[in-house]
Design a protein around this motif. Structure first.
Motif, PDB file in Angstrom:
ATOM      1  N   TYR A  88       0.857  -1.185   0.000  1.00 55.99           N
ATOM      2  CA  TYR A  88       0.000   0.000   0.000  1.00 55.99           C
ATOM      3  C   TYR A  88       0.892   1.233   0.000  1.00 55.99           C
ATOM      4  O   TYR A  88       2.097   1.155   0.214  1.00 55.99           O
ATOM      5  N   GLU A 127      -5.176   1.822   5.295  1.00 56.29           N
ATOM      6  CA  GLU A 127      -4.619   2.270   4.005  1.00 56.29           C
ATOM      7  C   GLU A 127      -5.567   1.901   2.861  1.00 56.29           C
ATOM      8  O   GLU A 127      -6.109   0.807   2.831  1.00 56.29           O
ATOM      9  N   SER A 129      -6.536   0.790  -0.858  1.00 57.84           N
ATOM     10  CA  SER A 129      -5.933   0.005  -1.925  1.00 57.84           C
ATOM     11  C   SER A 129      -5.765   0.848  -3.178  1.00 57.84           C
ATOM     12  O   SER A 129      -6.643   1.641  -3.539  1.00 57.84           O
TER      13      SER A 129
END
Length: 208
Positions: A88, A127, A129
């Protein structure tokens, strides 16, 4: 002469007297035979009914059926579980950050789809994608060569930094698998020059 006639008459009467009981015996025997036939016919009908009855399976038959079901279940392979690294980026899209993810699959094609789902999911720490919203149309592997056919809606397209990091995330994630040496990324079935219009896209991308 009279004595002879008398003897003849007596003989005739005696014969008639013997015929009557014999006739009666014959009449009695016929119903008895018919009754035996009727009883015999009733037994036949009962036997026919008995032959059509449903019988319960024996212990041996039940054991055989159970073993067959067990063998059928044993033929289905258990899914393979594996932990892979997924990449990520941060909010500034300056670099990639590695996280571990567990995947599960039953065959090579399912493995490719499982890896794709892993990079599409958001990170454990929130986070986002880089591949969220991109649809995987197909994933095929021929030897060590993998072909991914994608559909990229307009809302899933990134700017130049995001496109570069998305490709790095994809290649790093898939190339960690030892049986993959190259990846050809198609868009709607076509080998396009650029994935999202910024970075040049090689066909295929080879493992460094």
């Amino acid at each position: 002469m009279k004595r002879h006639m008398t003897t003849s008459i007596l003989s005739v009467m005696l014969a008639a007297a013997l015929i009557v009981p014999l006739s009666a015996c014959g009449a009695k025997e016929q119903p008895l035979e018919q009754e035996q036939q009727v009883q015999g016919g009733g037994n036949t009908s009962t036997n026919e009914q008995d032959s059509g009855e449903i019988t319960e399976p024996t212990d041996a038959e039940t054991s055989v059926n159970t073993e067959a079901e067990t063998n059928t279940d044993a033929d289905v392979p258990a899914p393979t579980k594996e932990q892979i690294s997924v990449y990520y980026t941060d909010d500034d899209m300056a670099a990639l950050h590695e996280q571990k993810s567990d995947i599960e699959y039953a065959d090579p094609e399912q493995k490719l789809a499982a890896v794709w789902l892993a990079i599409q999911a958001d990170g454990a720490n929130g986070e986002a994608s880089l591949w969220k919203g991109v649809q995987l149309l197909s994933a095929k592997q021929d030897g060590t060569a993998v072909t991914l056919d994608l559909h990229i809606p307009d809302e899933a397209r990134l700017g130049a930094p995001g496109e570069m990091l998305a490709l790095q995330s994809l290649t790093r994630t898939f190339f960690q698998l030892p049986d993959i040496a190259s990846i050809d990324v198609l868009v709607d079935g076509e080998a396009v020059d650029s994935l999202m219009g910024h970075e040049e896209l090689e066909h295929p991308i080879n493992k460094p």
